[in-house]
Scaffold this motif. Sequence first.
Motif, PDB file in Angstrom:
ATOM      1  N   LYS A  27     -28.075 -28.878  21.214  1.00 13.22           N
ATOM      2  CA  LYS A  27     -27.422 -29.968  20.500  1.00 13.22           C
ATOM      3  C   LYS A  27     -26.578 -30.853  21.423  1.00 13.22           C
ATOM      4  O   LYS A  27     -25.920 -31.768  20.960  1.00 13.22           O
ATOM      5  CB  LYS A  27     -26.518 -29.402  19.405  1.00 13.22           C
ATOM      6  CG  LYS A  27     -27.276 -28.614  18.334  1.00 13.22           C
ATOM      7  CD  LYS A  27     -26.313 -28.027  17.313  1.00 13.22           C
ATOM      8  CE  LYS A  27     -27.053 -27.226  16.250  1.00 13.22           C
ATOM      9  NZ  LYS A  27     -26.112 -26.625  15.257  1.00 13.22           N
TER      10      LYS A  27
ATOM     11  N   PHE B  30     -22.446 -15.618  21.440  1.00 13.51           N
ATOM     12  CA  PHE B  30     -23.717 -15.680  20.701  1.00 13.51           C
ATOM     13  C   PHE B  30     -24.764 -14.798  21.385  1.00 13.51           C
ATOM     14  O   PHE B  30     -25.448 -13.992  20.732  1.00 13.51           O
ATOM     15  CB  PHE B  30     -24.208 -17.123  20.629  1.00 13.51           C
ATOM     16  CG  PHE B  30     -25.484 -17.287  19.838  1.00 13.51           C
ATOM     17  CD1 PHE B  30     -25.454 -17.596  18.488  1.00 13.51           C
ATOM     18  CD2 PHE B  30     -26.726 -17.103  20.442  1.00 13.51           C
ATOM     19  CE1 PHE B  30     -26.634 -17.734  17.752  1.00 13.51           C
ATOM     20  CE2 PHE B  30     -27.913 -17.238  19.722  1.00 13.51           C
ATOM     21  CZ  PHE B  30     -27.856 -17.556  18.372  1.00 13.51           C
TER      22      PHE B  30
ATOM     23  N   PRO C 205     -27.009 -22.212  19.760  1.00 15.34           N
ATOM     24  CA  PRO C 205     -27.492 -23.524  19.292  1.00 15.34           C
ATOM     25  C   PRO C 205     -26.912 -24.704  20.048  1.00 15.34           C
ATOM     26  O   PRO C 205     -27.566 -25.751  20.163  1.00 15.34           O
ATOM     27  CB  PRO C 205     -27.059 -23.543  17.822  1.00 15.34           C
ATOM     28  CG  PRO C 205     -26.938 -22.106  17.435  1.00 15.34           C
ATOM     29  CD  PRO C 205     -26.481 -21.399  18.664  1.00 15.34           C
ATOM     30  N   GLU C 206     -25.701 -24.580  20.597  1.00 18.72           N
ATOM     31  CA  GLU C 206     -25.092 -25.724  21.266  1.00 18.72           C
ATOM     32  C   GLU C 206     -25.846 -26.157  22.514  1.00 18.72           C
ATOM     33  O   GLU C 206     -25.716 -27.297  22.965  1.00 18.72           O
ATOM     34  CB  GLU C 206     -23.625 -25.432  21.618  1.00 18.72           C
ATOM     35  CG  GLU C 206     -23.358 -24.122  22.297  1.00 18.72           C
ATOM     36  CD  GLU C 206     -22.932 -23.041  21.317  1.00 18.72           C
ATOM     37  OE1 GLU C 206     -22.110 -22.196  21.697  1.00 18.72           O
ATOM     38  OE2 GLU C 206     -23.442 -23.041  20.168  1.00 18.72           O
TER      39      GLU C 206
ATOM     40  N   GLN D  54     -23.185 -16.559  14.597  1.00 17.80           N
ATOM     41  CA  GLN D  54     -22.982 -17.679  13.683  1.00 17.80           C
ATOM     42  C   GLN D  54     -23.320 -18.997  14.388  1.00 17.80           C
ATOM     43  O   GLN D  54     -23.055 -19.175  15.576  1.00 17.80           O
ATOM     44  CB  GLN D  54     -21.543 -17.702  13.188  1.00 17.80           C
ATOM     45  CG  GLN D  54     -21.179 -16.549  12.256  1.00 17.80           C
ATOM     46  CD  GLN D  54     -22.003 -16.543  10.979  1.00 17.80           C
ATOM     47  OE1 GLN D  54     -22.099 -17.552  10.289  1.00 17.80           O
ATOM     48  NE2 GLN D  54     -22.613 -15.401  10.680  1.00 17.80           N
ATOM     49  N   ASP D  55     -23.897 -19.930  13.645  1.00 13.65           N
ATOM     50  CA  ASP D  55     -24.316 -21.208  14.201  1.00 13.65           C
ATOM     51  C   ASP D  55     -23.124 -22.015  14.700  1.00 13.65           C
ATOM     52  O   ASP D  55     -23.213 -22.717  15.711  1.00 13.65           O
ATOM     53  CB  ASP D  55     -25.084 -21.994  13.125  1.00 13.65           C
ATOM     54  CG  ASP D  55     -25.765 -23.217  13.698  1.00 13.65           C
ATOM     55  OD1 ASP D  55     -26.461 -23.063  14.714  1.00 13.65           O
ATOM     56  OD2 ASP D  55     -25.596 -24.317  13.146  1.00 13.65           O
ATOM     57  N   GLU D  56     -22.003 -21.929  14.002  1.00  9.04           N
ATOM     58  CA  GLU D  56     -20.812 -22.681  14.374  1.00  9.04           C
ATOM     59  C   GLU D  56     -19.965 -21.841  15.350  1.00  9.04           C
ATOM     60  O   GLU D  56     -19.520 -20.748  15.011  1.00  9.04           O
ATOM     61  CB  GLU D  56     -19.991 -23.015  13.128  1.00  9.04           C
ATOM     62  CG  GLU D  56     -18.656 -23.696  13.405  1.00  9.04           C
ATOM     63  CD  GLU D  56     -18.812 -24.965  14.224  1.00  9.04           C
ATOM     64  OE1 GLU D  56     -18.068 -25.104  15.213  1.00  9.04           O
ATOM     65  OE2 GLU D  56     -19.695 -25.784  13.878  1.00  9.04           O
TER      66      GLU D  56
ATOM     67  N   PRO E 149     -26.231 -16.138   9.097  1.00 10.97           N
ATOM     68  CA  PRO E 149     -26.361 -16.954  10.305  1.00 10.97           C
ATOM     69  C   PRO E 149     -27.540 -17.914  10.168  1.00 10.97           C
ATOM     70  O   PRO E 149     -28.466 -17.676   9.397  1.00 10.97           O
ATOM     71  CB  PRO E 149     -26.620 -15.916  11.396  1.00 10.97           C
ATOM     72  CG  PRO E 149     -27.296 -14.792  10.678  1.00 10.97           C
ATOM     73  CD  PRO E 149     -26.703 -14.760   9.296  1.00 10.97           C
ATOM     74  N   THR E 150     -27.499 -18.994  10.910  1.00  7.72           N
ATOM     75  CA  THR E 150     -28.611 -19.940  10.927  1.00  7.72           C
ATOM     76  C   THR E 150     -29.577 -19.524  12.010  1.00  7.72           C
ATOM     77  O   THR E 150     -29.211 -19.408  13.170  1.00  7.72           O
ATOM     78  CB  THR E 150     -28.113 -21.366  11.206  1.00  7.72           C
ATOM     79  OG1 THR E 150     -27.189 -21.725  10.182  1.00  7.72           O
ATOM     80  CG2 THR E 150     -29.266 -22.343  11.198  1.00  7.72           C
ATOM     81  N   SER E 151     -30.803 -19.279  11.643  1.00  9.56           N
ATOM     82  CA  SER E 151     -31.792 -18.807  12.604  1.00  9.56           C
ATOM     83  C   SER E 151     -32.048 -19.874  13.642  1.00  9.56           C
ATOM     84  O   SER E 151     -32.198 -21.048  13.359  1.00  9.56           O
ATOM     85  CB  SER E 151     -33.093 -18.439  11.891  1.00  9.56           C
ATOM     86  OG  SER E 151     -34.070 -18.078  12.835  1.00  9.56           O
ATOM     87  N   SER E 152     -32.091 -19.453  14.897  1.00  9.41           N
ATOM     88  CA  SER E 152     -32.406 -20.366  15.987  1.00  9.41           C
ATOM     89  C   SER E 152     -33.830 -20.128  16.452  1.00  9.41           C
ATOM     90  O   SER E 152     -34.195 -20.540  17.503  1.00  9.41           O
ATOM     91  CB  SER E 152     -31.431 -20.158  17.154  1.00  9.41           C
ATOM     92  OG  SER E 152     -31.466 -18.831  17.610  1.00  9.41           O
TER      93      SER E 152
END
Length: 785
Positions: free
Chosen positions: A677, A688, A673-674, A754-756, A782-785
Amino acid sequence: MATIRLLLLFLSIFSTATAQPKDTHINLGSSLSTSTNSTSWLSPLRLFAFGFYHEGAGFRVGIWLDASPNKTIVWTANRDDPPISSNSTLLLMSNGLVLQTTGAQQKILLGEISSASLSSASMRDSGNLVFYNSKNEIIWESFDSPTDTILGGQYLPSDTELFSSASETDHSIGRFRMKMQSDSNLVLYPKDTSDTYFDAYWATSTYNKAGMSLKLHLYLYEDGNMYLVNNTDYNSSLVAEGGVADNGIVIYRATIDVDGIFRLYSHIFPRNGIPIMTTDWEALSDKCEVKGICGYYSYCNLVDDQPDCRCLPGYNFTDPDQRFKGCGRNFTAEVCNGKNENFTMENMHFGAYYYSISSTKIDECREACLSDCNCEAAMFENNNCMKFSRPLRYGKLAVSNTVSTTAFTKVAIDIPVIANSTNSSPNATMMVAVEIKKEPRGKILIAVIILATCSVASIAFSCFLVYRNRAQSYRKMIEDNNLRLSEEIVLRSFSYNELVKATDNFKEELGKGSFGTVYKGTLYNSNRTVAVKRLEKVFEEGEREFRAETRAIGRTHHRNLVRLLGFCDEGSARLLVYEYMSEGSLANLPFKAQSRPDWKERVRIALDVARGIFYLHEECEPHIIHCDIKPQNILMDGFWTAKISDFGLSKLLMPDQTRTFTGVRGTRGYLAPEWYKNTPISVKTDVFSYGIVLLEIICCRRYIELLVPDNEIVLTDWVHSCFVSGELHKLLGGEEVEVKTLDRMVKVGLWCIQDEPALRPSMKNVILMIEGNMDIPIPPSPTSS
């Protein structure tokens, strides 16, 4: 040994990573017998065998290359024990491999386990015999105790030795040894000697080059490349001419042979054809350079490139049938009690320790030895006179015209000297010595006292000179050694025309990468198959990536990284030459039912990839973030070893830097995710991507699948749903696996995605968790990407 394992984990020497495809287990209670047809356990591909083999009138227990017509022995248990009698049995029990002989006598032959925790064994296609406990953890392996041979994937740690065999048919310990010294020098010696310069006859010139605190270890890779490596980024190439057979299997072994020479062999097994064994490299070409090839009071002479042992004048063979055992005097008187004579031998060289050296003339050297009771022989070279005391050893008749030495050997003449064509040198001539005159006792006593005083002073001064010069001599041997090793791997620079020819004008395409296309090629000078990556973006960005990739990969070397062999930087042409990976990429394996690896293979592949990423993150300097971990960038060699490729998108980290900003790179679906972002990119970004790849390996499906129920389209969502509901079996479609390992793998994968970034584990902890050496807490959603 445990400390050495930890140090070499990231140089692909940790032996749990060497499992071969379709590894089969030998269960407790399995047995072998000399009196039945069941005398050995074969590896899955029938390459190696473990069990009883004939030696003389009895048997020994060992490992041999079964696919070879000559059944080459590569390891022997308890080499110096008496041969095993017939009617003997090997039985795999919980406390080790037990040998039962006639009379119901038993002894633990291998792997004595105090806790009786042995659960199974395996004879691998690497040639490694492995014992497991009930957790499928390795508790003993033959690779930890090599005898005269190391195989591909095996290493020789610091302060350990290989010993030659006694003969081609007797595999007990022979006359020579090779030691990986704690000073980082790999040295060959006669067996029963100290580790001194005067006893060494070959060394690798790596004396403390890696630093006093970074001990080197000898490692033979599966592709035949042999290196001296430490636990960081130091590499010293010993042999870099290996390769993989295009139409079959090639196995490499490095052996200290019966004649004391360390050699690298390749055994090629074509799919359709006769097996071939070749000598790819040898430490010495002159067999008379081997100290101890001939015994005391003898010397070595090359006859048709073979060593021929001959006695010095005045000596006869102690055993004419085994001339290498040396010679003994054929005179009885002491050399100081009467008339003496010297034999002059041109081009004779003694490689042993001399007790005195002085600058003089040749006639004075001869007379000095005659008048010195301690002198058994003298050698005159470059106006220096070197005296040798008994016993005389390491004699060699030089064949080079550039060597000019004259040796004098002293004998008493109480009996006629026996000389014949085999015992004496054709270059030897007799020199009549000065007879010692009788003197009155008083004068003799005074002369003796004066002589003794002078001798003590002379010996003390000589010892000081020897002590001072020994370190210099040792270094000189290293510097003058025929084999000079580079301090690091040197990438070869290819011309564009060479690579056009090698690839047949870029005819056979292997695949496309982020910055270009990869072609299959053959190097004409070595007939080695390679992969040539032709970079197509050659403007500013492409050139920058090209330079970064060659620098980064050129400084790295790990079992689970694709090796860069060279490059081309000619005009606008930018090409990279890699080792050829015969089994393609991971993208072609888990997703095709006809070639899908079994569960154990998938666990091993997941560990291979994790170890490669761990090396990039923490072991190589500077640290590397790959930025594009995906199945297409994970390649498989002929032994199904997973190796990470495509460092063209790598981002190098300075030693004091742990995170960096950069533009979006990599492949969608595997991106953390980063990336989206605009937050710092770190090693956790690769973690990840590895998590996604790990879940794909577990489930044998891609991250996104459209022809499935809606709740299964996104792999990460489906895996978490099955985990929460306790229905992990749904992920495998009926495949039977070890439940604990599956649970462990899934939890690791969910933690990695994990998202973080702070919640994701390091790659070191990933390895520990997959291996079952670290507890794994329940992962959050986990947050789905």
